[in-house]
Design an enzyme around this catalytic site. Structure first.
Site, PDB file in Angstrom:
ATOM      1  N   ASP A 151      31.224 -51.575  23.746  1.00 47.47           N
ATOM      2  CA  ASP A 151      30.274 -52.704  23.798  1.00 47.47           C
ATOM      3  C   ASP A 151      29.937 -53.132  24.968  1.00 47.47           C
ATOM      4  OD1 ASP A 151      30.264 -52.260  20.842  1.00 47.47           O
ATOM      5  OD2 ASP A 151      32.017 -53.838  20.736  1.00 47.47           O
ATOM      6  N   LYS A 152      29.047 -53.950  25.337  1.00 47.62           N
ATOM      7  CA  LYS A 152      28.573 -54.532  26.686  1.00 47.62           C
ATOM      8  C   LYS A 152      29.797 -55.280  27.195  1.00 47.62           C
ATOM      9  CE  LYS A 152      25.081 -57.203  28.828  1.00 47.62           C
ATOM     10  NZ  LYS A 152      23.915 -57.964  28.788  1.00 47.62           N
TER      11      LYS A 152
END
Ligand code: URA
Length: 239
Positions: free
Chosen positions: A103-104
């Site tokens: 995920d970011k």
């Protein structure tokens, strides 16, 4: 055997069109002889290619270990955010991609390569490759959570269940006053937001997530978020 223009373009010296021009300009030598034909076939294992007096060595595959920082996306291109590929400044090949997605806001181990067969082996659920995550969690993680993760939890809904395979949860520390926990979770799958959603099923929230390992590959402790290095021969062999 590989075409001379492809050899040089693959090694990041320019586009195929640019490289064709360099070759015609006489800037490329093969085994000490100026090569004027972009279509010349080269034995990349034996022949010596020089461009502007620099030797260009051919490498079919590149392998980098990145400590992914928060704030960049696990993609090859993105119109809004920086990508993990852009962090690999010494990259040569244009076909690099991240093996799986973080995920970011997740940090940690990400393998960047252009070796599709290796990526498939590491990601395919059939191969049961362990991925270990360190997390800080809001809430007190318990033995009951361990038991539930070991059985597998439903990270979908009742109507659309999405059952996880067993996950091994280890509690590293619990701060009863703050109401937080530190854990390691080892899973073999890579469902969307899997670790975060597993904790949601037991009423807890992941507030920091970092991948520590993938199969035999461990995040190098000397790499700060955003730093990377090439894999060593031993690491590559053990994968
Ligand atoms: N699980 C998540 O929730 N996020 C990640 O980035 C990786 C695993």
């Amino acid at each position: 055997m590989i075409r001379l223009d492809k050899f040089i373009a693959d090694m990041g010296e320019g586009t195929r069109q640019e490289v064709k021009k360099y070759i015609r300009q006489g800037r490329v030598f093969v085994d000490g002889v100026p090569a004027k034909k972009p279509e010349l076939k080269i034995d990349e294992t034996k022949q010596k290619v020089f461009f502007d007096q620099r030797e260009i060595r051919y490498r079919q595959f590149e392998y980098y270990m990145l400590n992914k920082p928060a704030g960049v996306v696990s993609a090859t291109e993105d119109f809004a955010d920086r990508t993990v590929i852009e962090l690999i400044e010494e990259r040569r090949r244009k076909d690099l991609f991240p093996v799986g997605r973080l995920d970011k806001d997740t940090e940690g181990l990400l393998l960047i390569t252009n070796d599709g067969a290796l990526a498939h082996r590491l990601l395919s659920p059939r191969h049961h490759v362990d991925k270990c995550y360190y997390a800080r969690v809001e809430g007190i993680v318990t033995g009951e959570d361990k038991r539930r993760f070991l059985e597998g939890v439903n990270i979908g809904t009742q109507d659309m269940p999405e059952q996880t395979a067993p996950g091994k949860l280890e509690i590293l520390a619990v701060d009863k006053q703050q109401g937080t926990s530190e854990i390691l979770l080892t899973i073999q799958e890579g469902k969307y937001h899997q670790v975060k959603r597993m904790f949601e099923t037991v009423g807890k929230k992941v507030c920091y997530l970092r991948r520590e390992s993938m199969g035999s590959l461990m995040l190098d402790k000397d790499l700060k978020p955003g730093q990377y290095r090439r894999l060593t021969d031993e690491e590559l062999k053990s994968l």
